[in-house]
Design an enzyme around this catalytic site. Structure first.
Site, mmCIF file in Angstrom:
data_model
loop_
_atom_site.group_PDB
_atom_site.id
_atom_site.type_symbol
_atom_site.label_atom_id
_atom_site.label_comp_id
_atom_site.label_asym_id
_atom_site.label_seq_id
_atom_site.Cartn_x
_atom_site.Cartn_y
_atom_site.Cartn_z
ATOM 1 N N LYS A 199 50.933 -69.576 -19.668
ATOM 2 C CA LYS A 199 50.547 -70.051 -21.008
ATOM 3 C C LYS A 199 49.147 -69.540 -21.361
ATOM 4 C CE LYS A 199 49.103 -74.416 -18.913
ATOM 5 N NZ LYS A 199 49.580 -75.769 -18.561
ATOM 6 N N MET A 238 24.861 -65.514 -29.599
ATOM 7 C CA MET A 238 26.224 -65.049 -29.879
ATOM 8 C C MET A 238 26.564 -63.770 -29.122
ATOM 9 S SD MET A 238 28.129 -64.241 -33.508
ATOM 10 C CE MET A 238 27.766 -65.821 -34.248
ATOM 11 N N TYR A 295 16.461 -68.323 -28.971
ATOM 12 C CA TYR A 295 16.623 -69.352 -30.014
ATOM 13 C C TYR A 295 16.137 -70.709 -29.521
ATOM 14 C CZ TYR A 295 19.534 -66.373 -32.973
ATOM 15 O OH TYR A 295 20.001 -65.388 -33.781
HETATM 16 C C1 LIG Z 1 49.579 -75.794 -17.109
HETATM 17 C C2 LIG Z 1 50.609 -76.499 -16.333
HETATM 18 C C3 LIG Z 1 50.803 -76.199 -14.976
HETATM 19 C C4 LIG Z 1 49.901 -75.254 -14.193
HETATM 20 O O1 LIG Z 1 48.735 -75.950 -13.838
HETATM 21 P P1 LIG Z 1 47.635 -75.279 -12.869
HETATM 22 O O2 LIG Z 1 46.650 -76.368 -12.671
HETATM 23 O O3 LIG Z 1 47.048 -74.147 -13.645
HETATM 24 O O4 LIG Z 1 48.336 -74.841 -11.660
HETATM 25 C C5 LIG Z 1 51.857 -76.819 -14.327
HETATM 26 N N1 LIG Z 1 52.653 -77.701 -14.965
HETATM 27 C C6 LIG Z 1 52.472 -78.023 -16.254
HETATM 28 C C7 LIG Z 1 53.358 -79.033 -16.887
HETATM 29 C C8 LIG Z 1 51.435 -77.458 -16.974
HETATM 30 O O5 LIG Z 1 51.243 -77.808 -18.248
#
Ligand SMILES: *Cc1c(COP(=O)(O)O)cnc(C)c1O
Length: 357
Positions: free
Chosen positions: A35, A302, A254
């Site tokens: 993801k 930035m 800054y």
């Molecule tokens: C993101 C996610 C994972 C992976 O988690 P990690 O901590 O990156 O291993 C596993 N299961 C679900 C449901 C997730 O949303």
């Protein structure tokens, strides 16, 4: 030449990390989590290193489309399932598998079950209270899914809230809740994220769901990535574009947020929050200059950062600065910005050029 602010992406590291996860969870199939554009590494860049995954898991339908566009023909899991009818249809069209965590999704299923292929993933809330059916409802929902799906048993699933801390008793409680809620129910099980895989071996069931580990980052507060046998997949680097001699009592950047306690040599690195380097990184945040430790002074801007070069008389404009990755674990950098590695890697912006190695 273009600005040398780069994210070096090490495909061999990802490949090896996947093999390492497999050896840590030898009895489980791997639902590799990609993801958020493979945790900021770029799915299209790293896809080839994940060929050995048993399943790819994503959060959104857009990400599922990206997996198919890369040529992934294997199992594809949508961790949040569909949010509406159009997502439901999209998941069907992509031949994806969906998590079912809420009553509204059951309603979609009742209407459109006939078109479904592949197993459903029944998510049970064992204490995190984010997604999932309450433990008390698990049997009833499971029975309905069995009725809808016939011989295709749903995967029984939950997610941990605190598995990154091996001393936190919550994870064992969640495992117990899960086992109680699902005892006697048919179907494979999936509990563990990266931290679960590493810290709670009894949570390794039919499927594990590694994310952060694949990218070479420790999921555990008490363990270093290198000790676990993981190698960082992303090394973020920039160059020094200026070196200034600043007098004692003068301030830098800054807000004049840092005042030199003595005459100081200060390097300017060509990276800032516009690249995803965290604005909140404090004075003292470690970086490497030519592989040697140095630290930030003043606010991150930035496009630039300021680096104390007092201990680096040899530093020159054009030298390489490493912000995290090889030689400087991101796990060490993130607390300086009140953040976590996950957020930092996901935050690297498109302005940073990726160099795939
Ligand atoms: C993101 C996610 C994972 C992976 O988690 P990690 O901590 O990156 O291993 C596993 N299961 C679900 C449901 C997730 O949303």
């Amino acid at each position: 030449m273009s600005r040398n602010t780069i994210a070096r992406i090490n495909l061999a590291a990802i490949y090896q990390n996947l093999a390492r996860v497999r050896s840590l969870a030898p009895g489980s199939a791997l639902a590799c989590v990609v993801k958020a554009d493979a945790y900021g590494h770029g799915l299209s860049r790293i896809y080839s290193a994940l060929e050995e995954a048993d399943i790819l898991a994503v959060a959104t339908t857009g990400e599922a489309v990206m997996c198919r566009e890369q040529g992934w023909t294997g199992r594809l899991l949508l961790l949040e399932g569909p949010a509406n009818v159009s997502e439901f249809d999209q998941i069907l069209a992509l031949d994806g598998e969906m998590v079912v965590h809420h009553e509204t999704q059951l309603q979609l299923l009742r209407q459109r079950n006939r078109e479904l292929k592949g197993p459903l993933w029944l998510k049970i809330d064992t204490g995190m209270h984010r997604l999932g059916f309450p433990v008390a409802d698990a049997r009833e929902v499971h029975a309905e899914l069995e009725k809808l799906r016939g011989s295709e048993h749903s995967v029984l699933m939950t997610h941990f809230a605190c598995a990154d801390d091996m001393t936190n008793p919550m994870t064992q409680k969640q495992i117990k809740q899960f086992d109680t809620a699902t005892s006697g129910l048919r179907g494979p099980a999936s509990l563990a994220n990266s931290a679960g895989i590493l810290n709670f071996r009894d949570s390794q069931r039919d499927f594990v769901r590694p994310g952060i580990m694949l990218y070479g980052i420790s999921p555990c507060q008490q363990k270093n990535a290198s000790d676990i046998g993981l190698k960082p997949a992303m090394t973020l680097q920039c160059e020094l574009i200026a070196i200034n001699n600043v007098k004692a009592g003068e301030s830098i950047g800054y807000g004049a947020a840092f005042t030199c306690p003595a005459d100081m040599k200060v390097g300017i690195g060509a990276i800032g929050y516009g690249d995803g380097y965290p604005r909140h990184a404090r004075n003292g945040t470690p970086v490497l200059v030519n592989g040697k430790r140095a630290s930030l002074v003043g606010h991150v801007s930035m496009d630039m950062i300021n680096i104390d070069l007092s201990e680096h008389p040899e530093a020159r404009v054009g030298n390489t600065v490493t912000l995290w990755g090889e030689g400087l674990p991101i796990e060490e950098v993130s607390p300086w910005a009140d953040s976590i590695p996950y957020q930092l890697i996901c935050g690297v912006t498109a302005r940073v050029r990726a160099v795939v190695e």
